[in-house]
Design an enzyme around this catalytic site. Structure first.
Site, mmCIF file in Angstrom:
data_model
loop_
_atom_site.group_PDB
_atom_site.id
_atom_site.type_symbol
_atom_site.label_atom_id
_atom_site.label_comp_id
_atom_site.label_asym_id
_atom_site.label_seq_id
_atom_site.Cartn_x
_atom_site.Cartn_y
_atom_site.Cartn_z
ATOM 1 N N ARG A 116 0.817 -1.208 0.000
ATOM 2 C CA ARG A 116 0.000 0.000 0.000
ATOM 3 C C ARG A 116 0.845 1.250 0.000
ATOM 4 O O ARG A 116 0.502 2.244 -0.613
ATOM 5 C CB ARG A 116 -0.919 -0.018 1.227
ATOM 6 N N TYR A 117 1.956 1.205 0.758
ATOM 7 C CA TYR A 117 2.826 2.376 0.880
ATOM 8 C C TYR A 117 3.985 2.261 -0.116
ATOM 9 O O TYR A 117 4.296 1.165 -0.583
ATOM 10 C CB TYR A 117 3.369 2.461 2.304
ATOM 11 N N ARG A 120 7.253 -0.025 1.525
ATOM 12 C CA ARG A 120 7.124 -1.147 2.451
ATOM 13 C C ARG A 120 5.847 -1.923 2.162
ATOM 14 O O ARG A 120 4.899 -1.398 1.578
ATOM 15 C CB ARG A 120 7.156 -0.676 3.901
ATOM 16 N N CYS A 129 -2.534 -18.414 15.804
ATOM 17 C CA CYS A 129 -2.119 -17.495 16.869
ATOM 18 C C CYS A 129 -2.204 -18.255 18.195
ATOM 19 O O CYS A 129 -2.983 -19.194 18.312
ATOM 20 C CB CYS A 129 -3.052 -16.290 16.944
ATOM 21 N N CYS A 133 -7.415 -13.089 19.483
ATOM 22 C CA CYS A 133 -7.836 -11.873 20.172
ATOM 23 C C CYS A 133 -9.217 -11.481 19.661
ATOM 24 O O CYS A 133 -9.428 -11.409 18.457
ATOM 25 C CB CYS A 133 -6.859 -10.747 19.887
ATOM 26 N N CYS A 136 -9.324 -8.699 17.038
ATOM 27 C CA CYS A 136 -8.461 -8.852 15.852
ATOM 28 C C CYS A 136 -9.089 -8.192 14.624
ATOM 29 O O CYS A 136 -10.246 -8.434 14.295
ATOM 30 C CB CYS A 136 -8.215 -10.324 15.571
ATOM 31 N N ARG A 138 -8.110 -8.718 11.629
ATOM 32 C CA ARG A 138 -8.110 -9.697 10.548
ATOM 33 C C ARG A 138 -8.887 -10.921 10.998
ATOM 34 O O ARG A 138 -8.560 -12.055 10.659
ATOM 35 C CB ARG A 138 -6.672 -10.097 10.213
ATOM 36 N N ASP A 297 -9.789 -0.807 14.682
ATOM 37 C CA ASP A 297 -10.312 -0.784 13.310
ATOM 38 C C ASP A 297 -11.770 -1.229 13.262
ATOM 39 O O ASP A 297 -12.229 -1.970 14.124
ATOM 40 C CB ASP A 297 -9.489 -1.718 12.414
ATOM 41 N N ASP A 334 -6.114 3.891 11.318
ATOM 42 C CA ASP A 334 -5.861 3.282 10.016
ATOM 43 C C ASP A 334 -7.169 3.415 9.245
ATOM 44 O O ASP A 334 -8.186 2.827 9.632
ATOM 45 C CB ASP A 334 -5.445 1.810 10.198
ATOM 46 N N LYS A 341 -2.472 4.841 7.552
ATOM 47 C CA LYS A 341 -2.452 5.334 8.929
ATOM 48 C C LYS A 341 -2.275 6.849 8.965
ATOM 49 O O LYS A 341 -1.391 7.372 8.303
ATOM 50 C CB LYS A 341 -1.294 4.682 9.682
HETATM 51 C C1 LIG Z 1 0.712 -0.630 8.951
HETATM 52 C C2 LIG Z 1 1.144 -1.095 7.659
HETATM 53 C C3 LIG Z 1 2.482 -0.985 7.260
HETATM 54 C C4 LIG Z 1 3.558 -0.388 8.136
HETATM 55 O O1 LIG Z 1 3.299 0.933 8.455
HETATM 56 P P1 LIG Z 1 4.320 1.782 9.336
HETATM 57 O O2 LIG Z 1 3.625 3.070 9.581
HETATM 58 O O3 LIG Z 1 5.575 1.913 8.526
HETATM 59 O O4 LIG Z 1 4.585 1.027 10.592
HETATM 60 C C5 LIG Z 1 2.806 -1.426 6.002
HETATM 61 N N1 LIG Z 1 1.881 -1.936 5.165
HETATM 62 C C6 LIG Z 1 0.592 -2.047 5.523
HETATM 63 C C7 LIG Z 1 -0.369 -2.610 4.560
HETATM 64 C C8 LIG Z 1 0.182 -1.633 6.782
HETATM 65 O O5 LIG Z 1 -1.108 -1.749 7.147
HETATM 66 S S1 SF4 Z 2 -4.523 -9.612 16.823
HETATM 67 FE FE1 SF4 Z 2 -5.273 -11.203 15.390
HETATM 68 S S2 SF4 Z 2 -3.473 -11.840 14.242
HETATM 69 FE FE2 SF4 Z 2 -2.731 -10.753 16.064
HETATM 70 S S3 SF4 Z 2 -2.388 -12.372 17.606
HETATM 71 FE FE3 SF4 Z 2 -4.444 -11.580 17.930
HETATM 72 S S4 SF4 Z 2 -5.778 -12.946 16.715
HETATM 73 FE FE4 SF4 Z 2 -3.681 -13.234 15.995
#
Ligand SMILES: *Cc1c(COP(=O)(O)O)cnc(C)c1O
Ligand code: SF4
Length: 373
Positions: A116-117, A120, A129, A133, A136, A138, A297, A334, A341
């Site tokens: 996305r960025y 990175r 896991c 959580c 979570c 995801r 989120d 985010d 973010k």
């Molecule tokens: C959060 C995130 C990152 C890392 O973001 P930083 O601000 O550099 O810590 C990279 N890719 C994705 C898709 C993210 O959600």
């Molecule tokens: S936040 Fe989601 S991915 Fe992270 S440890 Fe917890 S359940 Fe696993």
């Protein structure tokens, strides 16, 4: 056995040998997966029991014995218990929630890889896991075993990174990448390290919080060969700051990993600035730098965890000035839909007239500053 469990263990685990208890594989394979076992640990409310028995819940129940032992048996508001035990609120339908709140699938460029960025990207390595959580983001994917990438998928993701010289930072995430065996992690990191333009690798793991026994000396010795590696931890509450967790963090720091904590802001769990301040000071003592506080989120089934944004800003206000700047993380939202973010900070500039600026300091006292022509 005299009937008293060793310190830090729930009575249910009193008879487990110390060797098993310290063995992360034992912990992982003895995760609490059923309401019957959970009931031997805590006095469930009717709501919690109903949620555990619900078949429509996308994220399964899963709690390592270590983390389960941190839960208060008689207090459903216990911050550890609320993060680990499902409640019916998770099944509530709220319009402003998404299965994939950060549009990670839309920004997917290879299996499990979200780019996305500019420089990175983030890699989803496993659906496993130590604890699932309840907050979570995801959660739908993590709860689905078919979401686990195959070896071929991971190889395809590695090829994408290798083919994109602009990528200098890769976040290895999941699920929890430390659920993978030492061998598989070593192999994956080795392939990544062979990519010349990849400057840093970040491992995002909750294990120091949920299964600190995973941070073995063998693991750190194996992974340190692939330095520079940063480890993104996920501590949310002072109650998670145990001597076992301290040992895990120190072991990582001693082996040269750079530690940064990402806290998720959760309603009624970690909104108190004084608690966050103490937790962050504890983290710094273990050489883990508070990095982010995330606004929770908008993942489906997490509305009961979401706070007002003002709550996060209050925490930052309660840190800045009152304690080491190192203990002050960035509070970020985010943005849904893949906006990324954005940081939110308290307003310290109260007036700006011509070249004259008026600030308030952390104590609320006013000071002026002339920026000149
Ligand atoms: C959060 C995130 C990152 C890392 O973001 P930083 O601000 O550099 O810590 C990279 N890719 C994705 C898709 C993210 O959600
Ligand atoms: S936040 Fe989601 S991915 Fe992270 S440890 Fe917890 S359940 Fe696993």
């Amino acid at each position: 056995m005299n009937g008293n469990p060793p310190a830090g263990r729930a009575p249910l685990y009193a008879a487990v040998s110390e060797r098993d208890w310290q063995d992360w594989r034992w912990q992982q394979s003895h995760r609490v997966r059923s309401v019957e076992v959970l009931e031997e640990l805590v006095h469930l409310t009717a709501d919690e029991r109903q949620a555990c028995e619900s078949t429509t819940e996308p994220l399964p129940l899963g709690i390592s014995p270590y983390y389960a032992s941190l839960m208060a048996a008689d207090d459903p508001q216990c911050p550890v218990r609320r993060q680990a035990v499902p409640t019916m609120a998770e099944l509530g339908v709220v319009d402003s929630e998404y299965d994939d709140p950060l549009a990670e699938e839309e920004n997917r460029v290879a299996p499990g890889l979200t780019h996305r960025y500019p420089d990175r990207a983030m890699l989803y390595t496993t659906h496993q896991c130590a604890v699932f959580c309840r907050h979570c983001n995801r959660r739908r994917k993590v709860g689905d075993p078919t979401s686990a990438p195959t070896k071929a998928d991971l190889d395809a993701a590695v090829r994408y990174v290798a083919g994109h010289p602009e990528l200098r930072d890769l976040l290895v995430s999941g699920g929890d990448p430390l659920s993978l065996s030492d061998e598989r992690l070593d192999e994956l990191l080795g392939k990544l390290r062979a990519i010349p333009h990849l400057q840093i690798i970040r491992l995002a793991t909750r294990m120091p919080t949920t299964l600190p026994q995973r941070i073995t000396e063998e693991l750190v010795q194996r992974l340190r060969r692939h330095h520079p590696i940063y480890v993104a931890t996920h501590f949310n509450h002072l109650k998670e700051c145990t001597s076992e967790a301290a040992l895990a963090l120190n072991r990582l720091a001693d082996a040269g990993f750079v530690l940064a904590n990402q806290m998720v802001l959760l309603k009624g769990i970690n909104e108190a600035p004084a608690m966050v301040r103490e937790m962050n000071q504890w983290l710094l003592k273990q050489r883990c730098r508070p990095y982010y506080i995330f606004q929770c989120d908008a993942a489906r089934g997490t509305h009961h965890f979401r706070t007002k944004v003002s709550s996060g800003i209050k925490i930052i206000e309660g840190l800045r000035g009152y304690t080491s700047g190192l203990a002050v993380p960035h509070y970020v939202v985010d943005l849904p839909g893949g906006g990324g973010k954005v940081p939110l900070i308290p307003e310290y500039l109260v007036k700006h007239e011509g070249t004259k600026l008026t600030f308030r300091n952390y104590e609320g006292k006013l000071f002026s500053y002339d920026e000149g022509e």
